[in-house]
Design a protein around this motif. Sequence first.
Motif, PDB file in Angstrom:
ATOM      1  N   SER A   1      -5.780   1.740   0.059  1.00 34.78           N
ATOM      2  CA  SER A   1      -4.914   0.574  -0.163  1.00 34.78           C
ATOM      3  C   SER A   1      -4.937   0.108  -1.619  1.00 34.78           C
ATOM      4  O   SER A   1      -6.004   0.004  -2.224  1.00 34.78           O
ATOM      5  CB  SER A   1      -5.384  -0.592   0.707  1.00 34.78           C
ATOM      6  N   ILE A   2      -3.745  -0.218  -2.123  1.00 35.90           N
ATOM      7  CA  ILE A   2      -3.638  -0.929  -3.398  1.00 35.90           C
ATOM      8  C   ILE A   2      -3.800  -2.424  -3.095  1.00 35.90           C
ATOM      9  O   ILE A   2      -4.426  -3.172  -3.822  1.00 35.90           O
ATOM     10  CB  ILE A   2      -2.272  -0.643  -4.064  1.00 35.90           C
ATOM     11  N   ALA A   3      -3.233  -2.820  -1.984  1.00 33.39           N
ATOM     12  CA  ALA A   3      -3.419  -4.179  -1.465  1.00 33.39           C
ATOM     13  C   ALA A   3      -3.062  -4.133   0.015  1.00 33.39           C
ATOM     14  O   ALA A   3      -2.272  -3.286   0.439  1.00 33.39           O
ATOM     15  CB  ALA A   3      -2.509  -5.170  -2.182  1.00 33.39           C
TER      16      ALA A   3
ATOM     17  N   CYS B   1      -7.844  -6.920  -3.312  1.00 36.47           N
ATOM     18  CA  CYS B   1      -7.451  -7.764  -4.450  1.00 36.47           C
ATOM     19  C   CYS B   1      -8.627  -8.619  -4.901  1.00 36.47           C
ATOM     20  O   CYS B   1      -8.439  -9.639  -5.581  1.00 36.47           O
ATOM     21  CB  CYS B   1      -6.266  -8.653  -4.070  1.00 36.47           C
TER      22      CYS B   1
ATOM     23  N   PRO C   1      -7.953  -9.833  -8.470  1.00 37.66           N
ATOM     24  CA  PRO C   1      -7.649  -8.397  -8.526  1.00 37.66           C
ATOM     25  C   PRO C   1      -8.060  -7.783  -9.866  1.00 37.66           C
ATOM     26  O   PRO C   1      -8.128  -8.483 -10.876  1.00 37.66           O
ATOM     27  CB  PRO C   1      -6.128  -8.352  -8.337  1.00 37.66           C
TER      28      PRO C   1
ATOM     29  N   GLY D   1      -3.577   0.578  -9.575  1.00 33.27           N
ATOM     30  CA  GLY D   1      -2.616  -0.472  -9.912  1.00 33.27           C
ATOM     31  C   GLY D   1      -3.246  -1.490 -10.839  1.00 33.27           C
ATOM     32  O   GLY D   1      -4.479  -1.617 -10.892  1.00 33.27           O
TER      33      GLY D   1
ATOM     34  N   TYR E   1       0.105  -6.223 -10.878  1.00 34.49           N
ATOM     35  CA  TYR E   1       0.859  -5.539  -9.814  1.00 34.49           C
ATOM     36  C   TYR E   1       0.266  -5.883  -8.442  1.00 34.49           C
ATOM     37  O   TYR E   1       0.983  -6.122  -7.467  1.00 34.49           O
ATOM     38  CB  TYR E   1       0.829  -4.031 -10.063  1.00 34.49           C
ATOM     39  N   ARG E   2      -1.074  -5.914  -8.382  1.00 34.39           N
ATOM     40  CA  ARG E   2      -1.737  -6.230  -7.102  1.00 34.39           C
ATOM     41  C   ARG E   2      -1.376  -7.650  -6.641  1.00 34.39           C
ATOM     42  O   ARG E   2      -1.125  -7.882  -5.459  1.00 34.39           O
ATOM     43  CB  ARG E   2      -3.257  -6.133  -7.253  1.00 34.39           C
ATOM     44  N   ARG E   3      -1.364  -8.607  -7.584  1.00 29.81           N
ATOM     45  CA  ARG E   3      -1.023  -9.986  -7.233  1.00 29.81           C
ATOM     46  C   ARG E   3       0.397 -10.051  -6.664  1.00 29.81           C
ATOM     47  O   ARG E   3       0.658 -10.672  -5.643  1.00 29.81           O
ATOM     48  CB  ARG E   3      -1.075 -10.855  -8.491  1.00 29.81           C
TER      49      ARG E   3
ATOM     50  N   THR F   1       2.102  -7.606  -5.400  1.00 31.69           N
ATOM     51  CA  THR F   1       2.134  -6.893  -4.120  1.00 31.69           C
ATOM     52  C   THR F   1       1.623  -7.784  -2.998  1.00 31.69           C
ATOM     53  O   THR F   1       2.200  -7.820  -1.898  1.00 31.69           O
ATOM     54  CB  THR F   1       1.235  -5.632  -4.209  1.00 31.69           C
TER      55      THR F   1
END
Length: 275
Positions: free
Chosen positions: A186-188, A211, A248, A254, A258-260, A262
Motif C-alpha cells: 500500500s501507498i496509502a 501514512c 507521511p 510515493g 502524494y500520500r496526503r 491520496t
Amino acid sequence: MGDYLRPASLDEALQALARPWTVLAGGTDFYPARVGRLIDDNVLDITAIAALRGIAADAAGWHLGATTTWSELIEADLPPLFDGLKQAAREVGGRQIQNAGTVAGNLCNASPAADGVPALLALDAEVELAGRAGRRRLPLSAFITGNRRTALAPGELLVAVHVPKASASARSAFLKLGARRYLVISIAMAAATLEVEDHRVAAARVAVGACSAVAQRLPALEAALAGAPLDAALGDRVDAAHLAPLSPIDDVRGSAAYRRDTAITLLRRLLRSLA
Ligand SMILES: Cc1cc2nc3c(=O)[nH]c(=O)nc-3n(C[C@H](O)[C@H](O)[C@H](O)COP(=O)(O)OP(=O)(O)OC[C@H]3O[C@@H](n4cnc5c(N)ncnc54)[C@H](O)[C@@H]3O)c2cc1C
C-alpha cells in the motif's frame, strides 16, 4: 539451523518461551525477511495449537484465534461490520499468501503498510496476549508502538484478536492504493466503520494506514461525521485538517504530499461508498 519446535498446546508453547524463540505462523513475513541467509533462529511454529485456531462469537463480540488466516476470515460467515476487514484480506498478497498468512502475524510484524491494521482499528479491535504469568488485553492502538515495534513482552504470544459487538446497523469498508492492481504494498489505505440511525451517522471510526509509522484513527473526522446524513455528500466532509495525526514520509512508493492527497481521496471515496 537453530532448533525447531511445533507444540500442540498453548501451555507447551508458553513454557518453551522461557527462552528466546522466533514465533512462526504463516511465515509470509518471516521468510521474505531471511532471503539469502541461513535461518539460524530457534523457530517456534504455532500452527499446530488447536486453541489458537478459528473464529468464534459470544455476547461481547468476535474472537479471531491467532492462527486465523486471511482466507479463513474471507470465508467466514460474518456480519457487514466485517466487510472492510474482508476487503483488506482480499488485498493481502495473492491467494497463496492469504491461505498461509495470519491476521495476527500481520499485526505482530507491525509494518506501517500492514493492511489489517487500519481495518482492525476501525473495528475498535483489541489483542489478547498470553505469557507464563497470565493474560492481558490491549487496544490494538496501544499494541503497535512503532515501525515494526509492538508491546509484546519477551515470552508472550498474541493469542487472539477481539472485535467488540457494534449495533446491527454497523457496516465497514476498506480501500487501498498501490502502484498496480494485485500483489501490491500500500501507498496509502483507509478503513471506516459507520453505525447508522435514522439515515444518519450515529458513530464513525476511521483509520488511515501507510501514512505514519503506525496506522492512525482520525478523531476530528470521526467527530465531523457524527450526526451527518447518510448521503452522497458524506465524503465531502473530509477536510485536510482532519489528517493532522498523520505524518507521511517520502519513499520509493510515493512522496509525503502524494500520500496526503491520496488519503483524502481514499477517505472521500470510502465514505461515499458506505453512504
Ligand atoms: C508476496 C507477498 C505479498 C504480501 N502482500 C501483503 C499485502 O498486500 N498487505 C499486507 O498487509 N501484507 C502483505 N504481505 C505480508 C504478510 O503476508 C502479512 O503481513 C501476513 O498477514 C503475515 O502473517 P504470517 O502468519 O505469515 O506471519 P509470520 O511471517 O509467520 O510472522 C510475522 C511476524 O509476527 C510474529 N508472529 C506471528 N504470529 C505471532 C503470534 N501469534 N504471537 C507473537 N508473534 C507472532 C513472527 O515472529 C514474525 O515476527 C505480503 C507478503 C508476501 C510474501
